[in-house]
Design a protein around this motif. Structure first.
Motif, mmCIF file in Angstrom:
data_model
loop_
_atom_site.group_PDB
_atom_site.id
_atom_site.type_symbol
_atom_site.label_atom_id
_atom_site.label_comp_id
_atom_site.label_asym_id
_atom_site.label_seq_id
_atom_site.Cartn_x
_atom_site.Cartn_y
_atom_site.Cartn_z
ATOM 1 N N GLY A 206 0.735 -1.312 -0.260
ATOM 2 C CA GLY A 206 0.048 0.034 -0.127
ATOM 3 C C GLY A 206 0.817 1.443 -0.072
ATOM 4 N N GLU A 207 2.007 1.170 -0.525
ATOM 5 C CA GLU A 207 3.094 2.302 -0.308
ATOM 6 C C GLU A 207 3.752 2.477 -1.783
ATOM 7 O OE1 GLU A 207 5.569 1.617 2.627
ATOM 8 O OE2 GLU A 207 4.459 1.705 4.412
ATOM 9 N N ILE A 208 4.266 3.659 -2.024
ATOM 10 C CA ILE A 208 5.139 4.020 -3.268
ATOM 11 C C ILE A 208 6.190 3.184 -3.158
ATOM 12 C CG2 ILE A 208 6.257 5.700 -4.614
ATOM 13 C CD1 ILE A 208 3.300 5.669 -4.978
ATOM 14 N N GLN A 209 6.609 2.188 -4.080
ATOM 15 C CA GLN A 209 7.779 1.612 -4.110
ATOM 16 C C GLN A 209 8.914 2.061 -4.826
ATOM 17 O OE1 GLN A 209 6.935 -2.580 -4.436
ATOM 18 N NE2 GLN A 209 9.005 -3.211 -5.611
ATOM 19 N N ARG A 210 8.791 2.831 -5.777
ATOM 20 C CA ARG A 210 9.814 3.376 -6.615
ATOM 21 C C ARG A 210 9.359 4.969 -7.082
ATOM 22 N NH1 ARG A 210 9.922 -1.486 -8.588
ATOM 23 N NH2 ARG A 210 8.904 -0.834 -10.645
ATOM 24 N N GLU A 211 10.359 5.702 -7.169
ATOM 25 C CA GLU A 211 10.102 7.172 -7.473
ATOM 26 C C GLU A 211 11.217 7.583 -8.061
ATOM 27 O OE1 GLU A 211 9.385 11.429 -5.497
ATOM 28 O OE2 GLU A 211 8.720 9.764 -4.465
ATOM 29 N N ASP A 212 10.917 8.156 -9.409
ATOM 30 C CA ASP A 212 12.154 8.675 -10.271
ATOM 31 C C ASP A 212 11.524 10.093 -10.806
ATOM 32 O OD1 ASP A 212 14.426 9.214 -11.618
ATOM 33 O OD2 ASP A 212 13.662 8.115 -13.469
ATOM 34 N N CYS A 213 12.445 11.074 -10.520
ATOM 35 C CA CYS A 213 11.843 12.299 -10.819
ATOM 36 C C CYS A 213 12.927 13.151 -11.709
ATOM 37 C CB CYS A 213 11.554 13.429 -9.750
ATOM 38 S SG CYS A 213 10.326 12.724 -8.791
ATOM 39 N N LYS A 214 12.578 14.121 -12.666
ATOM 40 C CA LYS A 214 13.408 14.718 -13.542
ATOM 41 C C LYS A 214 12.803 16.354 -13.563
ATOM 42 C CE LYS A 214 14.885 11.117 -16.355
ATOM 43 N NZ LYS A 214 15.048 10.542 -17.686
ATOM 44 N N ARG A 215 13.720 17.321 -13.223
ATOM 45 C CA ARG A 215 13.385 18.691 -13.109
ATOM 46 C C ARG A 215 13.927 19.275 -14.424
ATOM 47 N NH1 ARG A 215 16.502 22.978 -11.128
ATOM 48 N NH2 ARG A 215 17.967 21.479 -10.782
ATOM 49 N N ARG A 216 12.975 20.086 -14.700
ATOM 50 C CA ARG A 216 13.343 21.211 -15.927
ATOM 51 C C ARG A 216 13.119 22.450 -15.617
ATOM 52 N NH1 ARG A 216 10.627 21.030 -21.899
ATOM 53 N NH2 ARG A 216 11.853 22.822 -22.876
ATOM 54 N N VAL A 217 14.077 23.542 -15.779
ATOM 55 C CA VAL A 217 13.873 25.195 -15.599
ATOM 56 C C VAL A 217 13.862 25.757 -16.859
ATOM 57 C CG1 VAL A 217 14.515 27.131 -14.514
ATOM 58 C CG2 VAL A 217 14.598 24.738 -13.265
ATOM 59 N N ARG A 218 13.292 26.443 -17.132
ATOM 60 C CA ARG A 218 13.004 27.594 -18.243
ATOM 61 C C ARG A 218 13.018 29.191 -17.900
ATOM 62 N NH1 ARG A 218 8.546 25.905 -22.232
ATOM 63 N NH2 ARG A 218 7.278 25.733 -20.346
ATOM 64 N N LEU A 219 14.057 29.858 -18.341
ATOM 65 C CA LEU A 219 14.128 31.184 -17.869
ATOM 66 C C LEU A 219 13.849 32.038 -18.983
ATOM 67 C CD1 LEU A 219 17.316 31.268 -15.783
ATOM 68 C CD2 LEU A 219 15.336 31.305 -14.812
#
Length: 219
Positions: A206-219
């Protein structure tokens, strides 16, 4: 008796030549002193302007440089994602709770508008959540809680769902977009921060087993 024309004129003082030379020397000395003062003054002014220019350039590339705000998904919790007779329950919506933080490394505040979080399953949008506008203070981290309601009927309409449910895991992707502005002195920049995460939910724990995040910034 000598005639008036033959009268001898008085001689000029013997030291008149030397007096004129002294006066010319003093005048020349005054001119040289004024020139030196002028050159010295110009040098001081140039040095001050040079120091100001160098300081402005250094500050522009360091302190006053607009840096990228950083967004991070700290934790993801899924509620009411339950099975009934080997399939997802459809009598209640699934709730995804995300703890998101925005770190502002700038010397000025980062003001952002409403943040949007979308949830996708196998490329199909199945949920959407919005977070009110806010402010991340200078060199501080602002945290926000994002709540997304997922409609089970939308997920059930995606091919391949039951095969993944049978494996005991359900993989979804989230997309969070935050748009705002950073104003450092006279420099104002629009900033768009995007965060794409892939999360896998385990039915047994009943939990999150894996998590993978990617960030992107635009100025």
């Amino acid at each position: 008796m000598a005639s008036p024309k033959e009268q001898v004129k008085p001689f000029a003082p013997a030291n008149s030549h030397y007096l004129r030379s002294d006066e010319e020397e003093v005048a020349s000395l005054h001119i040289k002193l004024r020139q030196r003062k002028y050159v010295h003054c110009c040098g001081c002014v140039s040095a001050v302007f040079l120091i100001i220019a160098v300081t402005a350039i250094v500050l522009g590339f360091t302190v006053f440089h607009v840096k990228d705000p950083k967004i991070k998904m700290n934790e993801v919790t899924v509620q009411r994602l339950e099975l009934a007779n080997g399939t997802l329950r459809t009598d209640t919506n699934i709730t995804l709770l995300a703890d998101v933080s925005v770190k502002n490394p700038n010397v000025a505040s980062f003001k952002y508008s409403n943040a949007t979080t979308l949830v996708y399953y196998s490329g199909t949008e199945v949920g959407e959540g919005r977070t009110p506008a806010g402010v991340a203070k200078a060199r501080r981290t602002s945290r926000m809680n994002v709540t997304v309601d997922i409609v089970p009927r939308k997920i059930l309409g995606v091919p391949g769902l039951m095969r993944e449910v049978a494996s005991g895991e359900l993989t979804m992707t989230t997309y969070t977009r935050i748009q705002g502005k950073v104003k450092v002195v006279m420099v104002k920049k629009n900033v768009v921060v995007e965060l794409n995460c892939t999360v896998s939910y385990n039915f047994s724990s009943g939990e999150i087993q894996r998590e993978d995040c990617k960030r992107r910034v635009r100025l």
